[in-house]
Scaffold this active site. Structure first.
Site, PDB file in Angstrom:
ATOM      1  CE1 TYR A   1       1.033   7.747   6.459  1.00  0.00           C
ATOM      2  CE2 TYR A   1       0.876   5.392   6.948  1.00  0.00           C
ATOM      3  CZ  TYR A   1       1.574   6.464   6.424  1.00  0.00           C
ATOM      4  OH  TYR A   1       2.815   6.268   5.884  1.00  0.00           O
TER       5      TYR A   1
ATOM      6  CE  LYS B   1       8.080   1.250   7.071  1.00  0.00           C
ATOM      7  NZ  LYS B   1       8.986   2.038   6.327  1.00  0.00           N
TER       8      LYS B   1
ATOM      9  CB  SER C   1       0.894   3.193   3.369  1.00  0.00           C
ATOM     10  OG  SER C   1       1.784   2.233   2.809  1.00  0.00           O
TER      11      SER C   1
ATOM     12  NE  ARG D   1      11.977   0.352  -0.793  1.00  0.00           N
ATOM     13  CZ  ARG D   1      12.057   1.198  -1.794  1.00  0.00           C
ATOM     14  NH1 ARG D   1      13.094   1.203  -2.589  1.00  0.00           N
ATOM     15  NH2 ARG D   1      11.059   2.036  -2.024  1.00  0.00           N
TER      16      ARG D   1
ATOM     17  CB  CYS E   1      14.941   6.912   3.428  1.00  0.00           C
ATOM     18  SG  CYS E   1      15.176   5.372   2.507  1.00  0.00           S
TER      19      CYS E   1
ATOM     20  CE  LYS F   1      11.463   0.371   5.222  1.00  0.00           C
ATOM     21  NZ  LYS F   1      11.960   1.647   4.719  1.00  0.00           N
TER      22      LYS F   1
HETATM   23  C1  PBG Z   1      11.454   4.542   3.197  1.00  0.00           C
HETATM   24  C2  PBG Z   1      10.162   4.356   3.877  1.00  0.00           C
HETATM   25  C3  PBG Z   1       9.086   3.595   3.437  1.00  0.00           C
HETATM   26  C4  PBG Z   1       8.091   3.712   4.406  1.00  0.00           C
HETATM   27  C5  PBG Z   1       8.588   4.536   5.406  1.00  0.00           C
HETATM   28  N1  PBG Z   1       9.886   4.904   5.077  1.00  0.00           N
HETATM   29  C6  PBG Z   1       8.898   2.897   2.165  1.00  0.00           C
HETATM   30  C7  PBG Z   1       9.669   1.723   1.771  1.00  0.00           C
HETATM   31  O1  PBG Z   1      10.499   1.167   2.485  1.00  0.00           O
HETATM   32  O2  PBG Z   1       9.404   1.330   0.643  1.00  0.00           O
HETATM   33  C8  PBG Z   1       6.752   3.055   4.332  1.00  0.00           C
HETATM   34  C9  PBG Z   1       5.721   3.599   5.245  1.00  0.00           C
HETATM   35  C10 PBG Z   1       4.337   3.165   4.908  1.00  0.00           C
HETATM   36  O3  PBG Z   1       4.099   2.236   4.126  1.00  0.00           O
HETATM   37  O4  PBG Z   1       3.407   3.791   5.465  1.00  0.00           O
HETATM   38  N2  PBG Z   1      11.803   5.892   3.120  1.00  0.00           N
END
Ligand code: PBG
Length: 323
Positions: A313, A248, A274, A217, A119, A195
């Site tokens: 995690y 996700k 996260s 986004r 990404c 996503k």
């Molecule tokens: C984008 C990406 C994100 C996450 C994984 N890949 C962030 C986003 O889309 O803002 C989030 C993963 C998480 O929140 O643990 N590279």
């Protein structure tokens, strides 16, 4: 006194509970994310994710050794470059931070599967997942070219699988083509097919310094209200060559996981993100819930919903709790 055919429920001794259990989480189901930044001997706590760290390539290799020692089969790498620019050029440098971490980790633990997040949001100064046009919109097709370069450079450094998470249209096909042309036709693609535009990525953006400097986004990530769209997204990615598809976040989208598991034969991955991690950590720290039970309950629920593998995690903790 009781009717003859009174329905009876199983008396649940511990042994019986184990025998009739329908869902079991195992170390083999888990993927552990690692954040990599420049430098040496770095092990920097992430404030919004207590117990998680930013590593440099050398300490990442040490952490990876521990993960392998727990029989967790795979890690997922995120890069945090020192310098960012409008085009995310650090993302496809031969000696980029992820590229070096892949090499060090593979050298330290050749049998650990190393997956790389593909990404641009961690690499662009504006924090969007792609290249912007003159009016500041993400330009889908210009972005595809860069993403393909990133994926090839990860494969060249030894990544076992690449995981595009940008949500641009056509990226799986573009990456597949570039990998094949580069001689990496054996490198599989784990696609972040579904996503959602989610508030639960908040702590990650703190960890990776990837909060967009303007806007959001929502133009390229999915509306949390939609599930039929998830089926379309997944079908497209599979058509373009995705080997594994991902949903996700995980816990708020168990119905989406189940729907995809029923619909597709491809292996299905779910990402406990996260925010899902931080919520459990924060509530447990306040004494409001039992952390270990909440961890096992949530990963079991994700597996029960139909995920074959879970990015979490909590992965090392889950393995400890399984013992
Ligand atoms: C984008 C990406 C994100 C996450 C994984 N890949 C962030 C986003 O889309 O803002 C989030 C993963 C998480 O929140 O643990 N590279």
């Amino acid at each position: 006194m009781f009717p003859e055919n009174r329905p009876r429920r199983l008396r649940r001794t511990e042994g019986l509970r184990r025998m009739v259990r329908e869902t079991a989480v195992a170390p083999d189901d888990l993927i552990y994310p690692l954040f990599i930044k420049e430098g040496r001997s770095v092990e920097e706590p992430i404030a919004a994710m207590p117990g998680q760290f930013r590593y440099s390539p050398d300490t990442a290799a040490k952490a990876a050794r521990q993960i392998a020692g727990l029989n967790i089969p795979a890690v997922l790498l995120f890069g945090i470059p020192e310098k960012k620019d409008a085009f995310g050029t650090q993302a496809h440098r031969r000696d980029g931070v992820v590229q070096r971490a892949v090499q060090e980790i593979k050298r330290a633990c050749p049998d650990l599967t190393v997956i790389t997040d593909v990404c641009l949001c961690e690499y662009t100064d504006h924090g969007h997942c792609g290249i912007l046009d003159e009016v500041g919109r993400v330009s889908n097709d210009d972005t595809l070219e860069v993403l393909a370069k990133v994926a090839v450079s990860h494969a060249r450094s030894g990544a076992d699988m690449v995981a595009p998470s940008d949500m641009m249209d056509g990226r799986v096909g573009a990456i597949r083509e570039a990998l094949d042309e580069g001689g990496y036709e054996q490198t599989p693609i784990l696609s972040y097919a579904v996503k959602y535009a989610s508030a639960f990525y908040g702590p990650f953006r703190e960890a990776a310094g990837s909060t967009p400097s303007f806007g959001d986004r929502k133009a390229y990530q999915m509306d949390p209200a939609n599930v039929r769209e998830a089926l379309r997204e997944a079908a497209l990615d599979i058509e373009e060559g995705a080997d594994i598809i991902m949903v996700k976040p995980a816990l708020p989208y168990l119905d989406v996981i189940r729907t995809l598991a029923d619909e597709f034969d491809e292996p299905l991955c779910a990402y406990q993100v996260s925010g899902e991690y931080a919520m459990i950590k924060a509530a447990a720290a306040a004494g409001w819930l039992d952390e270990d039970r909440a961890v096992m309950e949530s990963v079991t629920a994700i597996k029960r919903a139909g995920a074959d593998m879970i990015i979490s995690y909590f992965a090392p903790r889950v393995v400890e709790l399984l013992r």
